[in-house]
Design a protein around this motif. Structure first.
Motif, mmCIF file in Angstrom:
data_model
loop_
_atom_site.group_PDB
_atom_site.id
_atom_site.type_symbol
_atom_site.label_atom_id
_atom_site.label_comp_id
_atom_site.label_asym_id
_atom_site.label_seq_id
_atom_site.Cartn_x
_atom_site.Cartn_y
_atom_site.Cartn_z
ATOM 1 N N GLN A 163 -110.265 -30.405 -132.543
ATOM 2 C CA GLN A 163 -110.763 -30.370 -134.264
ATOM 3 C C GLN A 163 -112.149 -30.889 -134.222
ATOM 4 O O GLN A 163 -112.944 -30.207 -135.222
ATOM 5 C CB GLN A 163 -109.960 -31.496 -134.878
ATOM 6 C CG GLN A 163 -108.484 -31.078 -135.206
ATOM 7 C CD GLN A 163 -107.789 -31.237 -133.838
ATOM 8 O OE1 GLN A 163 -108.156 -31.718 -132.722
ATOM 9 N NE2 GLN A 163 -106.411 -30.629 -134.019
ATOM 10 N N SER A 164 -112.741 -31.218 -133.318
ATOM 11 C CA SER A 164 -114.216 -31.730 -133.358
ATOM 12 C C SER A 164 -115.095 -30.676 -132.902
ATOM 13 O O SER A 164 -116.252 -30.848 -132.797
ATOM 14 C CB SER A 164 -114.406 -33.038 -132.760
ATOM 15 O OG SER A 164 -113.546 -33.260 -131.778
ATOM 16 N N MET A 165 -114.613 -29.498 -132.241
ATOM 17 C CA MET A 165 -115.530 -28.556 -131.777
ATOM 18 C C MET A 165 -115.839 -27.690 -132.919
ATOM 19 O O MET A 165 -115.435 -27.519 -134.141
ATOM 20 C CB MET A 165 -114.723 -27.802 -130.842
ATOM 21 C CG MET A 165 -114.266 -28.340 -129.490
ATOM 22 S SD MET A 165 -113.402 -27.389 -128.450
ATOM 23 C CE MET A 165 -112.720 -28.555 -127.157
ATOM 24 N N PRO A 166 -117.017 -27.172 -133.026
ATOM 25 C CA PRO A 166 -117.431 -25.944 -133.728
ATOM 26 C C PRO A 166 -116.480 -25.063 -134.140
ATOM 27 O O PRO A 166 -115.621 -24.604 -133.238
ATOM 28 C CB PRO A 166 -118.729 -25.391 -133.326
ATOM 29 C CG PRO A 166 -118.997 -25.998 -131.823
ATOM 30 C CD PRO A 166 -117.979 -27.020 -131.725
ATOM 31 N N ASP A 167 -116.627 -24.468 -135.411
ATOM 32 C CA ASP A 167 -115.278 -23.569 -135.727
ATOM 33 C C ASP A 167 -115.179 -22.415 -134.676
ATOM 34 O O ASP A 167 -114.022 -22.009 -134.237
ATOM 35 C CB ASP A 167 -115.475 -22.912 -137.053
ATOM 36 C CG ASP A 167 -115.281 -23.844 -138.257
ATOM 37 O OD1 ASP A 167 -114.531 -24.821 -137.693
ATOM 38 O OD2 ASP A 167 -115.794 -23.499 -139.451
ATOM 39 N N TRP A 168 -116.321 -21.664 -134.241
ATOM 40 C CA TRP A 168 -116.061 -20.377 -133.323
ATOM 41 C C TRP A 168 -115.545 -20.891 -132.200
ATOM 42 O O TRP A 168 -114.825 -20.157 -131.554
ATOM 43 C CB TRP A 168 -117.578 -19.793 -133.211
ATOM 44 C CG TRP A 168 -118.591 -20.641 -132.661
ATOM 45 C CD1 TRP A 168 -119.192 -21.595 -133.181
ATOM 46 C CD2 TRP A 168 -118.914 -20.727 -131.227
ATOM 47 N NE1 TRP A 168 -120.217 -22.224 -132.155
ATOM 48 C CE2 TRP A 168 -119.830 -21.592 -131.051
ATOM 49 C CE3 TRP A 168 -118.358 -20.083 -130.117
ATOM 50 C CZ2 TRP A 168 -120.188 -21.952 -129.941
ATOM 51 C CZ3 TRP A 168 -118.773 -20.373 -129.026
ATOM 52 C CH2 TRP A 168 -119.669 -21.596 -128.926
ATOM 53 N N LEU A 169 -115.888 -21.912 -131.756
ATOM 54 C CA LEU A 169 -115.405 -22.538 -130.511
ATOM 55 C C LEU A 169 -113.763 -22.866 -130.572
ATOM 56 O O LEU A 169 -113.059 -22.721 -129.576
ATOM 57 C CB LEU A 169 -115.955 -23.822 -129.850
ATOM 58 C CG LEU A 169 -116.112 -24.223 -128.399
ATOM 59 C CD1 LEU A 169 -116.650 -22.749 -127.635
ATOM 60 C CD2 LEU A 169 -116.796 -25.245 -128.015
ATOM 61 N N GLN A 170 -113.168 -23.214 -131.686
ATOM 62 C CA GLN A 170 -111.995 -23.547 -131.879
ATOM 63 C C GLN A 170 -111.216 -22.159 -131.702
ATOM 64 O O GLN A 170 -110.201 -22.230 -131.262
ATOM 65 C CB GLN A 170 -111.717 -23.924 -133.035
ATOM 66 C CG GLN A 170 -112.253 -25.718 -133.220
ATOM 67 C CD GLN A 170 -111.709 -26.431 -134.390
ATOM 68 O OE1 GLN A 170 -110.728 -26.029 -135.016
ATOM 69 N NE2 GLN A 170 -112.733 -27.370 -134.983
ATOM 70 N N TYR A 171 -111.786 -21.081 -132.519
ATOM 71 C CA TYR A 171 -111.064 -19.894 -132.411
ATOM 72 C C TYR A 171 -111.036 -19.491 -130.934
ATOM 73 O O TYR A 171 -110.069 -18.888 -130.440
ATOM 74 C CB TYR A 171 -111.796 -18.718 -133.161
ATOM 75 C CG TYR A 171 -111.680 -18.941 -134.488
ATOM 76 C CD1 TYR A 171 -110.256 -18.988 -135.072
ATOM 77 C CD2 TYR A 171 -112.664 -19.195 -135.531
ATOM 78 C CE1 TYR A 171 -110.335 -19.226 -136.593
ATOM 79 C CE2 TYR A 171 -112.496 -19.416 -136.721
ATOM 80 C CZ TYR A 171 -111.139 -19.251 -137.432
ATOM 81 O OH TYR A 171 -111.177 -19.560 -138.810
#
Lengths: 605, 373
Positions: free
Chosen positions: B311-319
């Motif tokens: 959850q604390s990663m940037p959005d694109w990395l979360q995808y």
């Protein structure tokens, strides 16, 4: 110092190699002690070419490495150009040229850059280089290729470049370790010419080891090595003279009859060696007496005519005598045991049309067409890099074709189901069984892979143990077997499921002359049993054991036909009785007109 | 039937090859055990035994009472008392202590007079994580101290403030070892499975035995199954062994269902076998196979939420982490161990794994035949 001593010294200094009682023992911890050299004495004089001949593991390479100062002998002394090879290693190395089996060419450097590099390493003065380069490039005919990457050269050109690099500093002694292995016949002849030129012009000494017995004839003197010892030495002529009266040949019009006679002759104890050369069966008898000769003639019901002995005959005679005294049971294979297949002669088993393979923009194979009929032994011949293995891998379905058509028993092996492969046996160029698994485990695995189970599997594995002499080593890890036994195991694994079609990729590469003979005898037996065999080789004389063959060079077909047809191509005023090798050289040099390969293959279609 | 026999023959051969190769044997046993204990003991976010020094200028009963609370805490370890302010910088610079408590001379007097006293806490901010956690602990201790300290104006009873009572579900004592060790079986078996699978085809290519297999009547699927079974068996054995060890050795609770554990591990290992075999079928040598598997393992672990929350990663990395099989098994294992999850609860972690497994295995099988040098 007395006058004689001074003279003695000078004579010493002029002798390129003088070795006395040289011994070398390898004793690594945890491994068996190996006596690679057991007291060898030798001398190589100026302007002399001395050949080292012997089976694999005889100690040829070890001896050469000791002389080059790369190994320290366990006992004995070696003086090279009057210097001690152990104490004055650096001084020795700067005055000799050494070409190991695999010369360290830098594949990503050009021919010229490789030369410059070795000139730098050897400290050749820059002023002397242009003249030196010019001479070497002229000798080796490499001048047009100086800007080409070494990795892009053919096998023969690489060896010639390696030799040039070894010669960069005008050595006084040249050590060559099997310089012609895998090199095409034309390049082999050229290499020997270069050596001959150097010896006559610069009066250097040359020590050369070779696996090709015909090359020994080109040496001034030959040392025959077995098990780390020199068992015999002399000029090639003296070896030949000893065998006068031992050698006969049989004329056969039919190739199959020749093979049958050859196969039976190999099993007779009074025959030291049997080969097929130029369509005739050559038989070397163990003894020179006439009674044995009559026995042979009666056995085969054919006329024997005396033939001139060669060095090869003499070597095989020596090997046979040693074998008889050592009683190595494995070397005389038990014949039979393989179930015979019904031969439907004339049925096309393998069909190849306009085969093409591209790697990038490089055409590795193009325009290859041929048919192989049931029960034939079909050879793919050519030097390294001719495209044989590429063609072969496409036949087996290991490589995709870029164009053309390949059918094996009606199937494209790359696309067909696994079942179509169940009738094939395959033996790869390098030992390709599981080294960690034991002999028995390997055989069990490949047997099961081809659907053998239970009693049938046990029977076939027992057959392999007996037929290939592997029984005593059944629990040894395959990787620890000596070279010849590895080859036997690989062949046993390929034959376990009694295939109809056997693919053998360079089965005799890197194998000594003794093992090569044993091998062809087995192939012969299988062919007699009705197995269709497709085999690649770069030994031209082995083509005599094939029914038909395709000779390739630079990825293109040169000629297709029976051994007799191929030999006939080279028949002219100079060569009244040419060998396959003569034919290859004539074809490669454009002196002989190639057979129209498409028309020839059309006969069978 | 014949297919089954061939697969069995290949499987036996694969097991023999692993059993007879000392290097492969070590890969299966050595690293997993070492990693299990190293991760289990060392990889913890809990801050304990923070070394601190005290500069008490007050030396009153009040200051002693405050310092006694620090002394009695598990989180801190008293190093020394200071006599002078100028001693402080050197102590922190040399990392002799991570924290200095400075109690000013008017501390006791201020308390007695009901004035809000101040104390100074100096922390070494170089490791920001430890610093902020230690500061948090220190604040808690000071707050508790001031709440309990008897007020000077005894008559005016000041009612205590509304107290917040914390209840952490699933991990009541905030033990980060629970968080780490519950997923450890999944992470460590990744390494074993990846290495075994990536070496299996590469080893055969390097020694030239793969051609022999391709020429034999094995179909790509049979080779795939025969090659997968050993890696799968060893991987599952390691994962189960470490899961058991997590419960018995590290006292992690196991609240969920065993069937859910078996299923998610099995499908996860299949996915990794597929990736390993895919790497292996691309590699021409064992060295390339090993390098390839290490290149894959690193991002798998970092992007899995094993140590750092997704959850604390940037959005694109979360995808991007959606493609990472380790992400699902990490989450799934924590659910099973700590949240008493049964099969239906982790099904949303299992189906992405099944999708990844089927695609990687298919690609690997295709490459067996089509990657030829």
């Amino acid at each position: 110092m007395s006058v004689t001593a001074a003279l003695d010294d000078r004579r010493h200094a002029s002798v390129p190699i003088r070795g006395t009682d040289v011994a070398k023992r390898f004793s690594e911890r945890g491994k068996a002690v190996v006596d690679a050299l057991r007291g060898i004495s030798l001398e190589v004089g100026r302007g002399e070419v001395v050949g080292l001949v012997g089976p694999d593991g005889a100690g040829k390479t070890t001896l050469i490495r000791c002389i080059a100062g790369l190994l320290r002998p366990s006992a004995g002394t070696i003086s090279v150009l009057g210097l001690d090879a152990v104490r004055d290693t650096l001084a020795v190395r700067s005055r000799i040229g050494y070409m190991p089996q695999k010369f360290g060419l830098y594949q990503d450097l050009t021919v010229q850059e490789n030369l410059d590099l070795y000139a730098d390493l050897q400290g050749v003065p820059v002023a002397e280089r242009p003249a030196r380069y010019a001479r070497l490039m002229k000798m080796t005919n490499l001048a047009p290729f100086t800007r080409r990457l070494a990795g892009r050269l053919s096998g023969g050109m690489k060896q010639k470049l390696g030799l040039s690099c070894a010669l960069i500093k005008s050595p006084e002694l040249l050590l060559l370790d099997e310089p012609t292995v895998g090199v095409d016949p034309v390049s082999r002849r050229e290499l020997w010419q270069i050596v001959g030129e150097l010896v006559s012009q610069d009066q250097i000494g040359v020590l050369v080891s070779t696996a090709y017995l015909d090359e020994a004839e080109r040496c001034d003197r030959v040392l025959v090595m077995f098990d780390g010892q020199v068992v015999d030495r002399g000029s090639p002529v003296s070896f030949r003279e000893r065998l006068v009266g031992h050698v006969d040949q049989v004329h056969c019009d039919d190739q199959r009859i020749a093979r049958r006679i050859h196969s039976r002759a190999c099993d007779l104890s009074l025959v030291a060696d049997a080969t097929i050369r130029s369509g005739r069966v050559r038989i070397v008898r163990a003894t020179a007496d006439a009674a044995a000769r009559r026995t042979l003639a009666d056995t085969f019901g054919v006329a024997l005519e005396p033939a001139a002995p060669t060095f090869e005959d003499a070597f095989m005679h020596m090997a046979d005598a040693r074998r008889a005294s050592n009683e190595d049971p494995g070397h005389h294979p038990v014949v039979g045991g393989s179930a015979s297949h019904p031969v439907d002669a004339g049925r096309v088993v393998v069909r190849v049309r306009d085969l093409l393979k591209r790697f990038g923009d490089f055409e590795a194979v193009s325009g290859v067409s041929f048919d192989v009929c049931a029960g034939e032994v079909f050879g793919l011949l050519g030097p390294n890099g001719a495209g044989k293995s590429t063609t072969f891998r496409m036949l087996c379905g290991l490589l995709a074709v870029s164009g053309g058509e390949v059918r094996v028993a009606g199937h494209d092996l790359r696309k067909t189901s696994a079942r179509a492969r169940a009738r094939l046996g395959y033996m790869a160029q390098q030992f390709s069984l599981y080294s960690q698994l034991s002999v028995q485990e390997n055989l069990d695995f490949f047997g099961r892979a081809y659907g053998l189970t239970g009693r049938r599997l046990r029977d076939r594995v027992r057959w392999a143990f007996e037929h290939f002499g592997l029984g005593q080593r059944r629990n040894a890890p395959a990787g620890t077997l000596p070279g010849g036994y590895k080859q036997r195991l690989a062949m046993a694994a390929a034959m376990l499921h009694e295939p109809d079609l056997l693919f053998l990729d360079e089965p005799t590469s890197g194998v000594d002359p003794l093992a090569r003979r044993e091998f062809w005898q087995r192939i012969n037996d299988f062919a007699e049993g009705g197995v269709t065999v497709i085999v690649t080789t770069h030994f031209m004389e082995e083509a005599e054991y094939c029914d038909r063959m395709l000779i390739m060079a630079h990825g293109r077909p040169l000629a297709l036909g029976t051994p007799a047809e191929i030999r006939a191509l080279a028949r002219d005023d100079v060569h009244a009785d040419p060998s396959i090798e003569d034919a290859f050289v004539a074809l490669a040099e454009g002196r002989a007109r190639p057979i129209d390969v498409t028309a020839a293959s059309g006969d069978h279609a | 039937m014949k297919t089954l026999r061939r697969i069995i023959a290949l499987t036996i051969k694969e097991f023999l090859a692993i059993a007879k190769d000392p290097k492969s044997r070590f890969v299966v046993i050595g690293p997993p055990l070492i990693q299990f204990f190293v991760f289990g003991y060392a990889a913890t976010f809990d801050v304990k035994h923070v070394r601190y020094a005290v500069f008490d200028e007050d030396r009153s009963p009040a200051s002693r009472a405050l310092l006694a609370r620090f002394d009695g805490s598990e989180s801190f370890r008293f190093e020394r008392a200071l006599d002078h302010e100028r001693e402080i910088p050197a102590l922190i610079d040399n990392q002799e202590v991570r924290m200095v408590l400075r109690v000013p001379s008017n501390f006791g007097a201020d308390l007695a007079a009901d004035r809000a006293p101040a104390i100074q806490i100096l922390v070494d901010g170089r490791n920001s994580n430890v610093a902020s956690i230690a500061l948090g602990y220190a604040n808690t201790i000071v707050a508790e101290f001031s709440a309990r300290w008897p007020r000077a104006s005894a008559g005016s009873t000041v009612l205590p403030m509304a107290a917040v009572v914390d209840r952490a579900w699933y991990n009541p004592n905030f033990l980060s070892r629970w968080y780490i060790a519950s997923a450890l079986g999944g992470v460590i078996c990744t390494v074993v499975v990846m290495i075994l699978a990536s070496l299996s085809v590469a080893r055969e290519r390097e020694f030239g035995t793969f051609d022999q297999l391709l020429v034999a009547p094995f179909s790509p699927t049979e080779i795939l199954i025969g090659k997968s079974i050993p890696a799968f068996v060893f991987g599952l054995a390691i994962a189960l062994l470490l899961s058991t060890a997590a419960v018995w050795w590290f006292d992690i609770p196991f609240e969920g269902s065993v069937s859910a554990l078996l299923l998610i591990l099995s499908i996860y290992i299949l996915a990794i076998v597929g990736i390993g075999l895919f790497v292996s079928s691309l590699a021409m040598t064992m060295q390339q196979g090993l390098l390839g598997s290490f290149i894959a393992i690193m991002p798998f672990v970092i992007l899995s939420g094993f140590t750092t929350p997704i959850q604390s990663m940037p959005d694109w990395l979360q995808y991007l982490t959606l493609l990472n099989p380790l992400r699902y098994v990490t989450a799934g294992l924590r659910q099973i161990f700590l949240e008493a999850a049964a099969l239906p609860d982790v099904i949303h972690q299992i189906w992405p794994l099944a999708l990844i497994a089927s695609s990687t295995l298919t690609v690997a099988a295709w490459f067996f035949r089509h990657r030829t040098g």
